[in-house]
Design an enzyme around this catalytic site. Structure first.
Site, PDB file in Angstrom:
ATOM      1  N   GLU A 155       4.211  -0.161 -10.752  1.00 25.47           N
ATOM      2  CA  GLU A 155       5.639  -0.403 -10.459  1.00 25.47           C
ATOM      3  C   GLU A 155       6.535   0.676 -11.051  1.00 25.47           C
ATOM      4  OE1 GLU A 155       7.465  -3.190  -8.887  1.00 25.47           O
ATOM      5  OE2 GLU A 155       5.539  -3.446  -7.968  1.00 25.47           O
ATOM      6  N   ALA A 194       0.862  -1.184   0.000  1.00 28.69           N
ATOM      7  CA  ALA A 194       0.000   0.000   0.000  1.00 28.69           C
ATOM      8  C   ALA A 194       0.898   1.234   0.000  1.00 28.69           C
ATOM      9  CB  ALA A 194      -0.920   0.003   1.218  1.00 28.69           C
TER      10      ALA A 194
END
Length: 408
Positions: free
Chosen positions: A385, A133
């Site tokens: 990412e 998170a």
């Protein structure tokens, strides 16, 4: 001498995972793309029983994992397997029970005791998930702007804040004996130097999943919003030192997570790109159209040039991924190479899947085939990412020798 051949062990892994992709994932791919918020539990339980203890990054998943894979090629074997699984279905791959990005953070920044405590649970029991998170409603790529807070209260940390777009967030936070690694600030005035990662066990009071996203692609994977309201966790659930200094050493330790996971994400992108490319080539072959690889460039048709270029781009991205993974296996710093692989693969999968749909026209656009789905699945690889732009920025900084303050 440079050797681009895969070992027999990795080739065997490749064959086995391709079989799983072809026989177990492809047949249910469309079904769970359409049933976004349902889980293929039979498939997930099978994969859990096969892969207990394995982390996304080949990290400290226990003795079983070390026995299965030579440490000298652990991550390389992982990226090869991930490519094959995502050739099957990237959304289903992302749903497979494992420590995930949360486990990668523990492996990168946790103490030996923390690795054992948090990762050992993935070797036994029922399926469980880990999650990361980090993204917030007002802050994505700029992690220095994180506002979720961690305040010490006796023997506990108290977390408050909201996190969005957490992959496997629902399964990790509420549906299993997993955990969520939360990025929070100890001191907002310290910027990145004040940011640390904290492990929050599933079911901890004060951690609530408030939303599960409906998405363009990777629909079999849940993507959640998680709210932390006076969420109390043990003091030793912090990854790294709680001391805030002028340097951002603790933050850099957590960021090392991405050096390990970006090659994995890049490999997943290659799997999707290869699925689209394989489908185009098979369709052309059915129509009696052969690509003349040995013909001079000026004699090739536009279609042949497109297919050859698609193949070249997929191969180039794959070699970058293998290089970044090879460096991890040898304990080499791969920050530059990981971002290069991620940036290249994200660009390639987007271009290849779009070109594949274009080449096959209405056939590619139709929901009769999975090609349009692969085009939808592709775009996220250029976003999560680290976006294309962020990874290119990292590459530029490393090549030119600039810091994040000097080149934004």
């Amino acid at each position: 001498m440079i050797d681009f051949e895969l070992s027999e062990a990795i080739q065997q892994t490749r064959r086995m995972t391709h079989m799983v992709a072809e026989q177990m994932m492809r047949p249910i791919s469309r079904e769970y793309d359409e049933r976004e918020h349902e889980k293929p539990m039979e498939f997930l339980e099978t994969m859990w029983n096969v892969s207990k203890g394995a982390t996304m990054t080949g990290g400290d998943g226990g003795e079983g994992e070390r026995a299965r894979r030579d440490p000298a090629e652990r991550t390389l074997g992982m990226v090869v397997a991930v490519e094959e699984l995502c050739w099957g279905d990237v959304g289903l791959y992302l749903s497979i029970p494992n420590p995930g990005l949360g486990g990668a953070a523990v492996a990168a920044a946790g103490t030996p005791e923390q690795k054992q405590r948090f990762l050992a649970r993935f070797k036994e029991g029922k399926p469980k998930w880990g999650a990361m998170a980090i993204t917030e409603p007002h802050c994505g790529s700029d992690t220095s702007a994180i506002t979720t807070t961690a305040v010490r209260d006796g023997d506990h940390w108290v977390l408050n804040g909201t996190k969005i777009f957490c992959t496997s967030g629902l399964m990790a936070a509420e549906k299993s004996d997993g955990f969520v690694v939360v990025w929070a600030t100890l001191d907002r005035s310290a910027g990145r130097a004040g940011i640390r990662a904290f492990v929050v066990d599933a079911g901890t009071p004060g951690m609530h999943v408030t939303k599960v996203e409906s998405k363009l692609g990777i629909r079999a994977s849940d993507t959640a919003t998680i709210v932390f309201e006076d969420c109390r966790i043990p003091l030793d659930n912090i990854l790294g030192s709680p001391e805030v200094k002028k340097t951002s050493h603790g933050f850099k330790g957590a960021m090392a997570t991405f050096d390990a996971t970006r090659p994995i994400v890049a490999a997943s992108a290659i799997g999707v790109a290869r699925a689209a490319l394989d489908f185009v080539k098979a369709t052309l072959e059915e129509q009696g159209i052969a690509v003349r690889y040995g013909a001079p460039l000026q004699r090739l048709t536009a279609l042949e040039r497109d297919v050859i270029d698609m193949e070249a781009q997929v191969q180039a991205a794959r070699l970058l991924v293998w290089r970044a993974a090879w460096m991890i296996d040898r304990g080499l710093h791969n920050n530059l190479e990981a971002s290069m692989a991620k940036a290249k693969a994200g660009l390639v999968v987007t271009q290849v899947t779009q070109k594949a749909v274009e080449l096959l026209g209405p056939l590619g656009y139709s929901r009769r085939y999975l090609l349009e789905k692969w085009m939808r699945d592709a775009k996220i690889s250029d976003i999560y990412e680290g976006t294309q732009q962020i990874n290119q920025l990292i590459v530029a900084r490393r090549i030119l020798g600039y810091s994040s303050e000097e080149l934004r």
